[in-house]
Every structure is written in C-alpha cells, then in structure tokens.
Write an enzyme that holds these catalytic residues in place. Structure first.
Site: not given
Ligand code: NAD
Length: 354
Positions: A131, A184, A241, A245
């Site tokens: 971010y 990852k 994030d 969702d």
C-alpha cells in the site's frame, strides 16, 4: 463513552444512520452509556471546507473510545494537494490500526457460494505491504522513472509481521485454536520469508494453537473448495484485502461482512464494501456489514474495559441480524429480499428489543 461517527460518501450516510440507530438502542438496553459525535468527511467536507479530512477530525478520533467510519469514494477524490485525503488510510496510519479483522461465516437458511459452510477470520496486516500511500516514511512507494516504467515498493517488517501474527494467535485462542499463514514465499523469497519467520516464531509461543501455511494462489482455490478447514488466517496487507472480499462473498455476500481496524489503543469499525455510488440515496443499501462492524467494535471495547455488557450487546446485535437473514421476507434487495435500508433497520431494532 464517546464514539466518533464519520458518515463518508455514497451509501455512507444511510448505513451510518442505520448503525447509529442500532448502537443507540443497544446502549439503552445494555446500559453502555454511548454518546455520538458526528463529523463530515469525504465529499461532504471537501465541498464545505476544502478537504476530505479536516484538521479537527483526527484529534476527535484520537480522543474517542471508538470510531465508526462509513465507506468512502476515494477513487474519485482529487489529489491530496487539492484536499483529497484517503480518510481510511490516514486514520489507519495515524492511529496505528495495524490489525484489520475480517470474519466471514455462512448462516443457516442463507445460501453460501463456497462448496462448504464456513466460519473463519482473515487477520490482515493493515499498515505496510504494497500500500504505497502508507508504507513509506516520506514520499510514496510508487513512482515512474520514465513514462513507460512504473515501480512499486512493498514493505514487510519483522515488527509488523510479529504483531499481526500475535493478533491471529490470540484470536485463535478464543475460537478453534488454528492459524493458517498465507504467503508467496516460493517467489518473494526475501519479504515473504521474513513474514513467515515471524509467524513461526510467534507460533512457538502458542503451543496450544495448531499452525500451518498456505500459498496465496492455492488458498483462493481452497477457500472455494473447502473453507471449513480454516479458522484464523493471517496474511499481509494486499492478500488480506483480496482474500477477505472473496471469503465474505463465498459466505453469502460482501454486504454481510463486518470488519474492524484495531491497534493497541484505538479501534475503528468500517464495512468491508465500498460506497456503492450506483445505489446511493435510494434506500437500497444493506447496512448489515457496518452494523456487524459496530458489533465487533463493542466486543473490542468489552475486552479493553473488561465490561461484559458490551459483549452482550454485540451478541444481541449479531443474533438479531442472523434471525432476520434467516427470513427471506426480511432481507434487503441485494439478498433477494424486498426491504429497503430503513425498513430493514426497523426490523433489526425490533428484533434486538424482542
Ligand atoms: P462497492 O463495494 O462500493 O460496490 C460494489 C457493488 O456492490 C455495487 O454494485 C454496489 O451497489 C454493491 N454494494 C456494495 N455495498 C453494498 C451494500 N451495503 N448494500 C447493497 N449493495 C452494496 O465497490 P466499487 O463500486 O468498486 O467502489 C465504489 C467506491 O468505493 C470507490 O471509490 C472505491 O474506491 C470505494 N471503496 C471504498 C472502500 C472503503 O471505504 N472501505 C472499500 C472499497 C471500495
């Protein structure tokens, strides 16, 4: 206890009105002594005062017991120099709200879209990662060395990873005693290895909590195929994030997903979804996500102050929401029902009082 309420953009004012109504009722019924202080943020304050976040809002939030933030249309804000501050990001950084806690659970009588029922919590690091507007001391983490090349910096720290891992393990002790770390590390061998190193260290301090790890790509498939195997899922900012969702939509709808941004001293309730400009002002918004976020804030206050009444109020709100969602006649339009925001809120308040 003073709560700062920030309505935001789009459907924000409608779902904030619903949430404050529910909180007022819960406060009265459970003797919580909540008071509410409203401040405009977003386009409302940009229009009247030239900034989406005016100077008095941050100190008001700092001094409050809790914050309830409506969704924001920040993709449409002008540049920061012209008053367009991402309110949500600014509050997360300034109040060090490092843990974004996002539960997803399927409910009896409501269709879930994953292959199994689910009851899990995504514990998302909230202050670093990819971010770019919040991961640098000065400047932003995205830049263009030439017109045809764009670069982005991703920040992972031991401190950030340690504290989000701790949040997940502490939460697991109140749930089903299992933490999965999502990463990852097969490709991002430095940053993800640091994140995993800290998760594994914390895991050793919680021998009563089982621990495993999952690659982010296979995690998306497993969420669809077998979400019931997960309890607390800890991960970095962007994976969290996106995964949250996916998880909440699989559980029934993104509109049902509560969420808090919590730090050591402050907590902010904020719906998972955006400002839904396509349905703003039409009495069509489902307020459940923000109402359940507010219930999570009450739970956080219950722990902070050792006051059971706050947890009882949270259980009453969640229970009333579940009862309504079981009944197709008392659902909002996004769930195939006929109720508008106001009628749903009325029904919810009646259920809480019952
Ligand atoms: P969105 O979540 O606002 O909407 C996606 C779809 O879901 C739309 O069809 C919308 O009508 C529907 N929807 C969302 N919430 C709903 C609710 N409570 N009840 C019924 N239907 C609902 O996503 P978007 O359209 O991509 O983004 C709109 C704006 O919101 C953008 O400016 C985006 O940057 C911003 N956004 C803000 C937040 C936040 O404030 N936390 C989060 C995501 C997006």
């Amino acid at each position: 206890m003073r709560m700062v309420v920030l309505p935001g953009d789009g459907i924000g004012p409608e779902i904030i009105a619903a949430t404050v109504r529910v909180l007022e009722l819960a406060s009265k019924r459970f003797g919580l002594g909540l008071t509410f202080e409203l401040h405009d943020v977003g386009f409302a304050s940009l229009k009247s005062r030239g900034s989406t976040l005016t100077p008095e809002v941050l100190p008001a939030c700092r001094g409050a017991e809790g914050i309830v933030l409506g969704p924001l249309s920040h993709s449409d804000y002008p540049p920061r120099a012209e008053g367009g501050i991402n309110v949500s990001a600014e509050l997360r950084i300034q109040l060090d709200l490092y843990a974004n806690i996002r539960p997803s659970r399927s409910r009896d009588g409501l269709t879930h879209w994953g292959r199994t029922p689910m009851d899990l919590v995504i514990v998302r690091e909230n202050t670093e990662g990819f971010y770019a507007d919040r991961n640098m001391y000065q400047g932003i983490g995205e830049f263009m060395p030439d017109p045809d090349m764009a670069l982005s910096i991703r920040k992972i720290t031991a401190r950030g990873s340690d504290r989000i891992a701790r949040s997940a393990f502490e939460l697991a002790r109140k749930r089903r005693f299992h933490v999965t770390s999502v990463h990852k590390a097969n490709v991002l061998k430095v940053t993800e290895a640091l994140f995993l190193r800290e998760c594994r260290k914390v895991a050793k301090e919680f021998p009563d909590v089982t621990y495993d790890e999952q690659l982010i790509d296979s995690m998306t498939a497993l969420l669809v195929r077998d979400a019931q195997r997960f309890d607390c899922v800890v991960t970095t900012n962007m994976y969290g994030d996106i995964l949250s969702d996916l998880a909440s939509e699989l559980s029934g709808s993104l509109g049902l997903a509560g969420s808090i941004n919590a730090g050591a001293t402050h907590c902010m309730a904020q719906a998972q979804h955006g400002s839904a400009p396509d349905i703003a002002g039409q009495d069509k918004a489902n307020p459940t996500s923000l109402v359940l976020s507010a219930a999570m804030l009450l739970d956080w206050l219950s722990i902070k102050h050792g006051k059971d009444a706050f947890a009882s109020a949270a259980r009453a709100i969640e229970g009333a929401t579940d009862t309504l969602l079981r009944d197709p006649a008392r659902r909002t339009r996004d769930l195939g029902g006929a109720l508008g925001t106001k009628a749903f809120t009325e029904a919810l308040c009646k259920e809480i009082e019952a």
